[in-house]
Design an enzyme around this catalytic site. Structure first.
Site, PDB file in Angstrom:
ATOM      1  CD  GLU A 174       3.278  -3.295   4.055  1.00 20.66           C
ATOM      2  OE1 GLU A 174       4.038  -4.128   4.564  1.00 20.66           O
ATOM      3  OE2 GLU A 174       3.623  -2.126   3.764  1.00 20.66           O
ATOM      4  CD  GLU A 203       6.396  -3.175  -0.675  1.00 20.86           C
ATOM      5  OE1 GLU A 203       5.607  -2.489  -0.018  1.00 20.86           O
ATOM      6  OE2 GLU A 203       6.047  -4.211  -1.312  1.00 20.86           O
TER       7      GLU A 203
END
Length: 259
Positions: free
Chosen positions: A112, A132
């Site tokens: 990210e 995730e």
């Protein structure tokens, strides 16, 4: 207890015109809750420094980062997670172009982070992932939105819903990275070559191009074109454009001042 610490070194090079940020926290450069805020603090300092024209983000060692401090998230109040993406994604909001050089693991919040940079370079050994889903969670710092915009919705859904890794070659083929260097040494050479090239351009033109691209891409085509047209007109009045035209006519290298 959540992990603390995690250094992000800030060093200046090229007579102060380049800010070099280096992640340094053990073998896997785990990004702690504290590290996230350090990144925001570093960019606040960088953005306020008019002498800095470019930013490069690297990591110490063989891996960029294995991601965030997973266990530590259970120590964070859920209300504090609502602004999760505002610190580590500071590169996206910086007016200065940001380059990231990636080798080894680039997982979770690390991916990210680099998705929030403007130009990404990597090696074949680089591995990208948003894992995730394996924890019963989704990416929370812009990963779902930025990855889909870069590699397409179908590919992004597959890699986010399965947590499968993206290889360095796939990242190049899909436009996630712009340059794939053979190894870590070549990656540094390519990064330095890119820095030298971009330092030869007008800082105000680089800054304007970044803004037009970022703000225009999510709107209707006509809005982006109008934004481009007005930015072009603004740059027409700059001293750097006049210098660029003069240098072209005189067959010499331009001396841009960022004005």
């Amino acid at each position: 207890m959540p992990l603390t610490g995690g250094e992000i070194r800030l060093e200046r090079s090229h007579d102060g015109s380049v800010a070099n940020l280096t992640l340094n926290h053990g073998r896997f450069n785990v990004i702690t809750w504290e590290t996230r805020q350090v990144m925001a603090d570093r960019f606040a300092e960088i953005d306020a420094d008019r002498d800095i024209k470019l930013v490069v983000i690297r990591a110490e060692g063989e891996h960029f980062t294995s991601g965030g401090d997973i266990a530590g998230f259970m120590e964070v109040d859920p209300v504090d997670l609502t602004d999760l993406g505002q610190n580590i994604t500071a590169p996206a909001r910086s007016p200065k172009p940001v380059i990231s050089a990636i080798n080894g693991y680039c997982f979770g919040v690390g991916l990210e982070l680099v998705l929030a940079t403007d130009i990404r370079l990597a090696t074949p050994a680089a591995r990208f992932a948003l894992p995730e889903m394996k924890l019963g969670m989704i990416p929370g710092s812009g990963g779902t939105q930025r990855l889909a915009r870069l590699i397409g919705l179908s590919r992004a859904k597959y890699h986010i819903l399965t947590g499968e890794r993206i290889t360095g070659q796939q990242a190049l083929d899909w436009g996630l990275v712009s340059i794939l260097a053979p190894d870590a040494d070549a990656l540094e050479q390519e990064t330095q070559a890119l820095v030298e090239k971009m330092l030869g351009y007008s800082p105000i033109a680089l800054r304007t191009a970044k803004e037009v691209l970022d703000k225009g891409i999510d709107g209707p085509l006509y809005t982006g074109i109008e934004l481009e047209r007005k930015a072009y007109s603004m740059l027409r009045a700059s001293e750097d454009f006049a210098e660029g035209v003069a240098a072209f006519g005189e067959k010499r290298a331009p001396k841009f001042q960022g004005r």
